[in-house]
Design an enzyme around this catalytic site. Structure first.
Site, PDB file in Angstrom:
ATOM      1  N   LYS A   1       0.855  -1.189   0.000  1.00 33.78           N
ATOM      2  CA  LYS A   1       0.000   0.000   0.000  1.00 33.78           C
ATOM      3  C   LYS A   1       0.883   1.226   0.000  1.00 33.78           C
ATOM      4  O   LYS A   1       1.778   1.368   0.849  1.00 33.78           O
ATOM      5  CB  LYS A   1      -0.880  -0.003   1.263  1.00 33.78           C
ATOM      6  CG  LYS A   1      -1.775   1.205   1.389  1.00 33.78           C
ATOM      7  CD  LYS A   1      -3.107   0.969   0.708  1.00 33.78           C
ATOM      8  CE  LYS A   1      -3.848   2.246   0.406  1.00 33.78           C
ATOM      9  NZ  LYS A   1      -3.470   2.876  -0.880  1.00 33.78           N
TER      10      LYS A   1
ATOM     11  N   GLN B   1       7.417   3.956   3.854  1.00 36.06           N
ATOM     12  CA  GLN B   1       6.005   3.551   3.943  1.00 36.06           C
ATOM     13  C   GLN B   1       5.844   2.313   4.832  1.00 36.06           C
ATOM     14  O   GLN B   1       4.828   2.161   5.502  1.00 36.06           O
ATOM     15  CB  GLN B   1       5.502   3.261   2.519  1.00 36.06           C
ATOM     16  CG  GLN B   1       4.000   3.280   2.348  1.00 36.06           C
ATOM     17  CD  GLN B   1       3.429   4.665   2.133  1.00 36.06           C
ATOM     18  OE1 GLN B   1       3.989   5.456   1.398  1.00 36.06           O
ATOM     19  NE2 GLN B   1       2.310   4.955   2.781  1.00 36.06           N
TER      20      GLN B   1
ATOM     21  N   LYS C   1       5.674   3.755   8.337  1.00 34.38           N
ATOM     22  CA  LYS C   1       4.491   4.612   8.471  1.00 34.38           C
ATOM     23  C   LYS C   1       3.215   3.767   8.549  1.00 34.38           C
ATOM     24  O   LYS C   1       2.376   3.969   9.416  1.00 34.38           O
ATOM     25  CB  LYS C   1       4.427   5.523   7.245  1.00 34.38           C
ATOM     26  CG  LYS C   1       3.256   6.467   7.240  1.00 34.38           C
ATOM     27  CD  LYS C   1       3.100   7.142   5.888  1.00 34.38           C
ATOM     28  CE  LYS C   1       4.431   7.675   5.400  1.00 34.38           C
ATOM     29  NZ  LYS C   1       4.278   8.778   4.463  1.00 34.38           N
TER      30      LYS C   1
ATOM     31  N   LYS D   1       5.265   1.600  -3.165  1.00 33.90           N
ATOM     32  CA  LYS D   1       5.234   2.938  -3.754  1.00 33.90           C
ATOM     33  C   LYS D   1       5.496   2.771  -5.239  1.00 33.90           C
ATOM     34  O   LYS D   1       6.066   1.765  -5.669  1.00 33.90           O
ATOM     35  CB  LYS D   1       6.334   3.820  -3.128  1.00 33.90           C
ATOM     36  CG  LYS D   1       6.093   5.305  -3.268  1.00 33.90           C
ATOM     37  CD  LYS D   1       5.207   5.883  -2.179  1.00 33.90           C
ATOM     38  CE  LYS D   1       4.858   7.327  -2.467  1.00 33.90           C
ATOM     39  NZ  LYS D   1       4.090   7.947  -1.372  1.00 33.90           N
TER      40      LYS D   1
ATOM     41  N   GLY E   1      -2.540   8.248  -4.466  1.00 32.54           N
ATOM     42  CA  GLY E   1      -1.883   9.432  -5.023  1.00 32.54           C
ATOM     43  C   GLY E   1      -0.627   9.812  -4.248  1.00 32.54           C
ATOM     44  O   GLY E   1      -0.333   9.271  -3.180  1.00 32.54           O
ATOM     45  N   ASP E   2       0.116  10.731  -4.828  1.00 33.06           N
ATOM     46  CA  ASP E   2       1.281  11.355  -4.174  1.00 33.06           C
ATOM     47  C   ASP E   2       1.550  12.602  -5.019  1.00 33.06           C
ATOM     48  O   ASP E   2       0.638  13.087  -5.718  1.00 33.06           O
ATOM     49  CB  ASP E   2       2.485  10.391  -4.161  1.00 33.06           C
ATOM     50  CG  ASP E   2       3.647  10.905  -3.299  1.00 33.06           C
ATOM     51  OD1 ASP E   2       3.554  10.835  -2.071  1.00 33.06           O
ATOM     52  OD2 ASP E   2       4.648  11.411  -3.856  1.00 33.06           O
TER      53      ASP E   2
ATOM     54  N   ASN F   1      -1.642  19.158  -2.185  1.00 31.36           N
ATOM     55  CA  ASN F   1      -2.673  18.519  -1.371  1.00 31.36           C
ATOM     56  C   ASN F   1      -2.345  18.567   0.126  1.00 31.36           C
ATOM     57  O   ASN F   1      -3.182  18.968   0.945  1.00 31.36           O
ATOM     58  CB  ASN F   1      -2.845  17.065  -1.841  1.00 31.36           C
ATOM     59  CG  ASN F   1      -3.767  16.286  -0.939  1.00 31.36           C
ATOM     60  OD1 ASN F   1      -3.330  15.578  -0.040  1.00 31.36           O
ATOM     61  ND2 ASN F   1      -5.056  16.448  -1.143  1.00 31.36           N
TER      62      ASN F   1
ATOM     63  N   SER G   1      -6.739   6.088   3.768  1.00 31.70           N
ATOM     64  CA  SER G   1      -6.835   5.168   2.630  1.00 31.70           C
ATOM     65  C   SER G   1      -7.299   3.791   3.125  1.00 31.70           C
ATOM     66  O   SER G   1      -8.097   3.129   2.463  1.00 31.70           O
ATOM     67  CB  SER G   1      -5.485   5.018   1.936  1.00 31.70           C
ATOM     68  OG  SER G   1      -5.276   6.063   1.025  1.00 31.70           O
TER      69      SER G   1
HETATM   70  P1  NDP Z   1       1.258  17.764  -4.641  1.00 28.31           P
HETATM   71  O1  NDP Z   1       1.721  17.358  -5.979  1.00 28.31           O
HETATM   72  O2  NDP Z   1      -0.188  17.956  -4.405  1.00 28.31           O
HETATM   73  O3  NDP Z   1       2.002  19.089  -4.156  1.00 28.31           O
HETATM   74  C1  NDP Z   1       3.387  19.144  -4.064  1.00 28.31           C
HETATM   75  C2  NDP Z   1       3.798  20.551  -3.683  1.00 28.31           C
HETATM   76  O4  NDP Z   1       5.192  20.545  -3.427  1.00 28.31           O
HETATM   77  C3  NDP Z   1       3.567  21.582  -4.784  1.00 28.31           C
HETATM   78  O5  NDP Z   1       3.324  22.830  -4.208  1.00 28.31           O
HETATM   79  C4  NDP Z   1       4.897  21.552  -5.527  1.00 28.31           C
HETATM   80  O6  NDP Z   1       5.168  22.777  -6.230  1.00 28.31           O
HETATM   81  C5  NDP Z   1       5.882  21.365  -4.400  1.00 28.31           C
HETATM   82  N1  NDP Z   1       7.055  20.610  -4.902  1.00 28.31           N
HETATM   83  C6  NDP Z   1       7.075  19.353  -5.406  1.00 28.31           C
HETATM   84  N2  NDP Z   1       8.300  18.981  -5.771  1.00 28.31           N
HETATM   85  C7  NDP Z   1       9.085  20.033  -5.485  1.00 28.31           C
HETATM   86  C8  NDP Z   1      10.465  20.278  -5.637  1.00 28.31           C
HETATM   87  N3  NDP Z   1      11.305  19.363  -6.152  1.00 28.31           N
HETATM   88  N4  NDP Z   1      10.925  21.488  -5.209  1.00 28.31           N
HETATM   89  C9  NDP Z   1      10.086  22.401  -4.682  1.00 28.31           C
HETATM   90  N5  NDP Z   1       8.760  22.235  -4.533  1.00 28.31           N
HETATM   91  C10 NDP Z   1       8.275  21.079  -4.922  1.00 28.31           C
HETATM   92  O7  NDP Z   1       1.849  16.636  -3.653  1.00 28.31           O
HETATM   93  P2  NDP Z   1       1.367  16.257  -2.184  1.00 28.31           P
HETATM   94  O8  NDP Z   1       0.937  17.456  -1.458  1.00 28.31           O
HETATM   95  O9  NDP Z   1       0.463  15.095  -2.304  1.00 28.31           O
HETATM   96  O10 NDP Z   1       2.722  15.689  -1.545  1.00 28.31           O
HETATM   97  C11 NDP Z   1       3.661  16.536  -0.869  1.00 28.31           C
HETATM   98  C12 NDP Z   1       4.567  15.687  -0.001  1.00 28.31           C
HETATM   99  O11 NDP Z   1       3.781  14.963   0.961  1.00 28.31           O
HETATM  100  C13 NDP Z   1       5.392  14.621  -0.728  1.00 28.31           C
HETATM  101  O12 NDP Z   1       6.613  14.444  -0.056  1.00 28.31           O
HETATM  102  C14 NDP Z   1       4.550  13.370  -0.560  1.00 28.31           C
HETATM  103  O13 NDP Z   1       5.306  12.188  -0.685  1.00 28.31           O
HETATM  104  C15 NDP Z   1       4.058  13.576   0.872  1.00 28.31           C
HETATM  105  N6  NDP Z   1       2.875  12.808   1.252  1.00 28.31           N
HETATM  106  C16 NDP Z   1       1.707  12.938   0.538  1.00 28.31           C
HETATM  107  C17 NDP Z   1       0.594  12.242   0.928  1.00 28.31           C
HETATM  108  C18 NDP Z   1      -0.736  12.426   0.276  1.00 28.31           C
HETATM  109  O14 NDP Z   1      -1.719  11.890   0.788  1.00 28.31           O
HETATM  110  N7  NDP Z   1      -0.835  13.185  -0.793  1.00 28.31           N
HETATM  111  C19 NDP Z   1       0.648  11.283   2.058  1.00 28.31           C
HETATM  112  C20 NDP Z   1       1.895  11.308   2.789  1.00 28.31           C
HETATM  113  C21 NDP Z   1       2.964  12.025   2.364  1.00 28.31           C
HETATM  114  P3  NDP Z   1       5.029  22.797  -7.825  1.00 28.31           P
HETATM  115  O15 NDP Z   1       3.564  22.651  -8.105  1.00 28.31           O
HETATM  116  O16 NDP Z   1       5.597  24.092  -8.214  1.00 28.31           O
HETATM  117  O17 NDP Z   1       5.826  21.613  -8.310  1.00 28.31           O
END
Ligand code: NDP
Length: 448
Positions: A93, A114, A117, A129, A168-169, A244, A380
């Site tokens: 997962k 993961q 977690k 993943k 998603g991620d 997100n 999830s």
């Molecule tokens: P999104 O794609 O929704 O958002 C990512 C955000 O981070 C955007 O604002 C993006 O900016 C910025 N970003 C991404 N890559 C970079 C980079 N290399 N440098 C600078 N800014 C960056 O992703 P999520 O919010 O889903 O995920 C964010 C983090 O949380 C990740 O580490 C993910 O693994 C973790 N996570 C997510 C979960 C989920 O349920 N979604 C669960 C647990 C952890 P821009 O749009 O400009 O790229």
């Protein structure tokens, strides 16, 4: 006879040599196993059974070609990945990440994290993943659809509600999950809702899944403060990212009485002294899929710092919610100098190892992502429960479950840190509590 620390060093060297060039994976492995010495000392059976060695080796890794055609008829070739890391506690997962920086080592570090977690959630889920180096940014809906269909045309044979359940991620939200599910359903001739999570509540998804990671991060911060007899009320926060996790962390922090004054994207930082207006951020990011700089169109009194460093903004609490290694030692020093009380990770491994050491040494509260952002995968698992029972729960009920899960994760980490003589060190608490859960399940299955 080697002692526990020597054994850990040997294991780490083997991991490095067997997985060359995968620095993020090495970092994630070291961050966990360096804290396990006292467990090996307390329970030598884990060492005899080579549980750490087994946990560091993914059960399976799949790499595949993803060809697709853009709107101009040009053919593109991306690479797809799915790593099933550990299935001791349940089917694999973990999310899918679509971002140009994705390599096998990225997916392996995320899948390894993961494992711990998912164990912390207490739910019956193993770890995995996946993702691709495809960049959804700037692509039309039709291009994203064609890519997702091609990706699923290979992935479908490796997943299933009892085998492996992606979600998603970064770069994969409910639009992408919709396209992926549509193709899975078409190929398999089955409406197997439980094969993917993060689905839209309009068709088999769960309420609160969209909000869950961010809300969970805020709840974890609330618990950390409570353990110090403090509260979120009136504290000023900075939250990196505006995706997100960031959006819903901001939403819950505001609801709990804190004030978020800054957020960002990969282009720059918004600083708004009177507090970030979340409706504006949602309209830009969830509606128009635009850049955070557009925030100034609605709020000219705010400040936009192109390529700015969000960690220079003074705050009581910092929430890295964008990506791995985004907060380094310089940022950590600045946060500490500015009187930051705690850093709580929404992203996976956003703080570099030196930054983490600086927080721990200076008494700044530090909530590691594997504990603080576990609310997403926990919800999830709640989505899977609803799918299995053909049921749909209310927002209020689901959020109550999420809140209880986050409180349990916090208390598990806190009490385990106490048991191992490191009270309040959530790195030690999270790693040891989750390791024991996975290790004991693995031992029960014999040598597999
Ligand atoms: P999104 O794609 O929704 O958002 C990512 C955000 O981070 C955007 O604002 C993006 O900016 C910025 N970003 C991404 N890559 C970079 C980079 N290399 N440098 C600078 N800014 C960056 O992703 P999520 O919010 O889903 O995920 C964010 C983090 O949380 C990740 O580490 C993910 O693994 C973790 N996570 C997510 C979960 C989920 O349920 N979604 C669960 C647990 C952890 P821009 O749009 O400009 O790229």
């Amino acid at each position: 006879m080697v002692n526990a620390q020597e054994r850990i060093d040997v294991i780490y060297n083997v991991v490095k040599n067997r997985n060359p060039g995968e620095a993020e994976f090495h970092q994630a492995v070291w961050e966990v196993i360096e804290t396990l010495t006292p467990v090996l000392e307390k329970c030598p059976y884990y060492a005899k059974q080579k549980i750490i060695e087994r946990i560091c080796e993914p059960e399976r890794q799949i790499i595949f070609r993803v060809p697709w055609e853009d709107d101009n008829g040009e053919v593109h070739i991306n690479r797809g990945f799915r790593v099933g890391f550990n299935s001791a506690l349940g089917p694999y997962k973990g999310g899918l990440r679509f971002h140009p920086s994705v390599l096998l080592g990225t997916i392996k570090f995320l899948a390894f994290e993961q494992t711990f977690k998912n164990a912390l959630t207490g739910m019956p889920i193993g770890s995995g993943k996946g993702g691709s180096d495809f960049d959804p940014k700037g692509k039309s809906d039709s291009e994203v659809m064609r890519f997702c269909q091609s990706f699923m045309t290979e992935l479908y044979r490796h997943i299933g509600e009892l085998t492996d359940i992606p979600a998603g991620d970064i770069g994969v939200g409910s639009r992408e999950i919709g396209f992926l599910f549509g193709q899975y359903k078409r190929i398999t001739n089955r409406y197997e809702a439980g094969v993917l999570t993060g689905k839209s509540p309009l068709w088999s998804g769960a309420l609160v899944r969209r909000e869950s990671t961010g809300y969970g991060v805020a709840y974890f911060a609330e618990q950390m403060l409570k353990a110090r007899n403090e509260s979120l009320d009136g504290l000023s926060c900075v939250v990196s990212g505006s995706g997100n996790v960031a959006i819903y962390a901001i939403e819950k922090l505001h609801q709990l009485g804190a004030k978020v004054v800054a957020c960002s994207d990969s282009g720059g930082v918004i600083y708004h002294e009177e507090g970030i207006n979340l409706d504006t951020v949602k309209a830009i990011k969830e509606g128009a899929r635009g850049r955070i700089s557009a925030y100034l169109d609605e709020h000219p009194e705010a400040e936009y710092r192109a390529d700015g460093n969000i960690w220079e903004i003074p705050c009581h609490l910092a929430f890295p919610c964008a990506t791995q290694n985004e907060l380094d030692e310089n940022a950590a020093e600045t946060l500490i100098e500015n009187g930051c009380k705690a850093v709580v990770e929404g992203a996976n491994m956003p703080c570099t190892p030196i930054a983490v050491d600086l927080f721990l040494d200076s008494g700044v509260g530090y909530g590691p992502g594997k504990a603080a952002n576990a609310g997403g995968v926990a919800t999830s698992a709640l989505e899977m429960q609803q799918n299995a029972s053909r049921d749909a729960w209310s927002f209020e009920y689901t959020e109550k479950r999420l809140h209880a899960i986050m409180a349990n994760i916090h208390s598990d980490c806190y009490h385990t840190s106490e048991e191992f003589g490191a009270k309040g060190n959530y790195v030690v608490g999270a790693n040891i509590a989750s390791f024991r859960r996975v290790a004991d399940a693995m031992l029960a299955f014999g040598i597999i």
